[in-house]
Each structure stands twice: as structure tokens, then as C-alpha cells.
Design a protein around this motif. Structure first.
Motif, PDB file in Angstrom:
ATOM      1  N   THR A 219      58.342  42.866  83.274  1.00  0.00           N
ATOM      2  CA  THR A 219      58.928  41.760  82.622  1.00  0.00           C
ATOM      3  C   THR A 219      58.651  41.539  81.038  1.00  0.00           C
ATOM      4  N   ALA A 220      57.339  42.002  80.691  1.00  0.00           N
ATOM      5  CA  ALA A 220      57.140  42.194  79.284  1.00  0.00           C
ATOM      6  C   ALA A 220      58.035  43.406  78.481  1.00  0.00           C
ATOM      7  N   TYR A 221      58.301  44.167  79.044  1.00  0.00           N
ATOM      8  CA  TYR A 221      59.154  45.317  78.345  1.00  0.00           C
ATOM      9  C   TYR A 221      60.545  44.556  78.135  1.00  0.00           C
ATOM     10  N   VAL A 222      61.119  44.177  79.335  1.00  0.00           N
ATOM     11  CA  VAL A 222      62.539  43.562  79.219  1.00  0.00           C
ATOM     12  C   VAL A 222      62.412  42.450  77.907  1.00  0.00           C
ATOM     13  N   ASN A 223      61.633  41.454  78.094  1.00  0.00           N
ATOM     14  CA  ASN A 223      61.582  40.495  77.245  1.00  0.00           C
ATOM     15  C   ASN A 223      61.486  40.908  75.744  1.00  0.00           C
ATOM     16  N   ILE A 224      60.752  41.739  75.467  1.00  0.00           N
ATOM     17  CA  ILE A 224      60.155  42.280  74.101  1.00  0.00           C
ATOM     18  C   ILE A 224      61.110  43.065  73.617  1.00  0.00           C
ATOM     19  N   VAL A 225      61.749  43.932  74.399  1.00  0.00           N
ATOM     20  CA  VAL A 225      62.835  45.130  73.748  1.00  0.00           C
ATOM     21  C   VAL A 225      64.233  44.238  73.655  1.00  0.00           C
ATOM     22  N   ARG A 226      64.574  43.299  74.439  1.00  0.00           N
ATOM     23  CA  ARG A 226      65.926  42.651  74.419  1.00  0.00           C
ATOM     24  C   ARG A 226      65.851  41.682  73.098  1.00  0.00           C
ATOM     25  N   ASN A 227      64.771  41.409  72.636  1.00  0.00           N
ATOM     26  CA  ASN A 227      64.874  40.717  71.340  1.00  0.00           C
ATOM     27  C   ASN A 227      64.501  41.289  70.280  1.00  0.00           C
ATOM     28  N   ILE A 228      64.211  42.284  69.924  1.00  0.00           N
ATOM     29  CA  ILE A 228      64.028  43.384  68.867  1.00  0.00           C
ATOM     30  C   ILE A 228      65.558  43.918  68.434  1.00  0.00           C
ATOM     31  N   PRO A 229      65.885  43.765  67.322  1.00  0.00           N
ATOM     32  CA  PRO A 229      67.293  44.256  66.857  1.00  0.00           C
ATOM     33  C   PRO A 229      67.467  45.692  67.315  1.00  0.00           C
ATOM     34  N   LEU A 230      68.366  46.241  67.744  1.00  0.00           N
ATOM     35  CA  LEU A 230      68.567  47.686  67.870  1.00  0.00           C
ATOM     36  C   LEU A 230      68.334  48.503  66.566  1.00  0.00           C
ATOM     37  N   THR A 231      68.798  48.181  65.829  1.00  0.00           N
ATOM     38  CA  THR A 231      68.547  48.917  64.262  1.00  0.00           C
ATOM     39  C   THR A 231      67.168  49.094  64.229  1.00  0.00           C
TER      40      THR A 231
END
Length: 222
Positions: A51-63
Motif C-alpha cells: 500500500t505504501a509503495y503504490v501510494n507513494i510512487v503514484r504521486n511522484i512525477p515520473l521525471t
């Protein structure tokens, strides 16, 4: 009309885009499936990590993620991905790593939504005959979940194909980097943009149509 293309390896740039897409897609599918398994796991620590991985990574810009793989992993921590003497190969592998890590979060959510479509009774029946969590997930739940989410996974793949343009930020010689160089050197901005836009349509449209048809054909009838 297209004389401005002479001297530029447009096909080579799109081939690099295709390689980025394929390798990143495979990596994100494997890692995303593991994350989805963690998110439905009976172990609280694994559920919390997923859950933490998905919520954190999805909200970081890909750049930011792509630049971090270059400046952070390579320059600071010395991670060369087995290509210390080949800057172009190193950049490619780091870009694949960043794209896979980012896209896996979206793959995870797509697969988890497919898992939720599988009737709970099937998992309970599997446990009743002695199957463990891993066996139930791998033999009963995931095969049906994948068939249910071919369409959403197709959308993720199309988004990944377009997201490969971010690899230009770390000088991977894919389509977007070549387009930038051509615009700087040529006086055909609209024509150059049209050529590259058409190239991405050729890559993404057949993929969407094929996987959309496949999703309807393999859909689980409830």
C-alpha cells in the motif's frame, strides 16, 4: 517534402522507444503482480509495504523518478547496471528501471481490481481443499484476474509507451530526444512534430485495438 529527415535516424529512435516499452512492460508486470499479491496478502507487513509503495510512487512525477535513477543511483551510489564503460547502455537500463518501478504501481492497482472481481467463494473453496494462500492466488485467483483486466492493462501499456519520452531527461536516444534535436536544428517544427506524433500513433493505436479485442475475447463470463 520530408527532406529534413535526411541525416536523422528516426527509425532507430523509435526502435529505442519500443525496446524501452517492452523491457519496462515486462519488469512492471512482474513487480506489479508481486505488489498486488502483497496488497491482498494476509500478512499485515506485506500489505502495508504494498500500500505504501503504490501510494507513494503514484504521486511522484515520473521525471523525478527517472532523474533519480541517473543522478541518485548512478552518480551518488555508483549503480552502473553492469554497463560502467557504456554510458548509453547504462542510461537505457536505468531508464527501464525507473519506468518499471513507476508503472508497476499502476499495474498493481489494475490487477488488484481484477482480483476483486473473482468471487470470494472460489478462494474459500480452494482453501477448503487444502491450498495455501500462494497456491490459491497463483492457481485460482490470478488467472481469472488477468483475464478481467486485459483492457486496463492495455491502457497502462499505452501510457508507458508515451511515458518513455521522459527517458530523454537522462539522454537516452529515444524518439523525444531526437525530436528535440531536430527542432533545434531544422526550421520545420510543425512537420517534425507531425512525424513523431504519427510515429506514436502507429505504436499505440494497434496495441490498444489488439488488446481491447483480446480482452473481450478472453473475458470471464460471470
Amino acid at each position: 517534402m520530408f527532406d529534413f529527415l535526411e541525416g536523422y535516424d528516426v527509425l532507430g529512435a523509435f526502435w529505442m522507444t519500443i525496446k524501452l516499452t517492452v523491457f519496462s512492460a515486462v519488469g512492471s508486470l512482474v513487480w506489479g503482480t508481486l505488489l498486488a499479491a502483497m496488497r491482498v496478502s494476509p500478512v499485515p507487513l506485506m500489505r502495508g509495504f504494498g500500500t505504501a509503495y503504490v501510494n507513494i510512487v503514484r504521486n511522484i512525477p515520473l521525471t523525478v523518478i527517472i532523474v533519480f535513477t541517473s543522478l541518485g543511483l548512478a552518480d551518488i551510489f555508483g549503480m552502473t547496471m553492469g554497463a560502467s564503460d557504456n554510458f548509453e547502455l547504462q542510461g537505457f537500463r536505468l531508464a527501464v528501471l525507473g519506468l518499471a518501478a513507476y508503472t508497476a504501481a499502476f499495474v498493481c492497482e489494475a490487477i488488484r481490481s481484477g482480483i476483486n472481481t473473482v468471487p470470494l467463494g472460489q478462494a474459500e473453496a480452494a482453501r477448503a481443499i487444502g491450498l495455501g494462500f500462494t497456491q490459491t492466488l497463483g492457481l485460482v485467483v490470478l488467472p481469472q484476474a488477468f483475464r478481467a483486466v486485459i483492457g486496463p492493462l492495455a491502457n497502462v501499456l499505452i501510457a508507458l509507451t508515451k511515458n518513455t519520452t521522459v527517458a530523454a531527461a537522462i539522454s537516452v536516444p529515444e524518439a523525444a530526444l531526437l525530436m528535440k534535436g531536430m527542432i533545434e536544428n531544422e526550421a520545420q517544427t510543425l512537420a517534425i512534430g507531425a512525424v513523431f506524433a504519427f510515429g506514436f500513433v502507429v505504436l499505440t493505436l494497434p496495441t490498444g485495438l489488439l488488446l481491447g479485442w483480446l480482452g473481450k475475447r478472453l473475458a470471464v463470463k460471470r
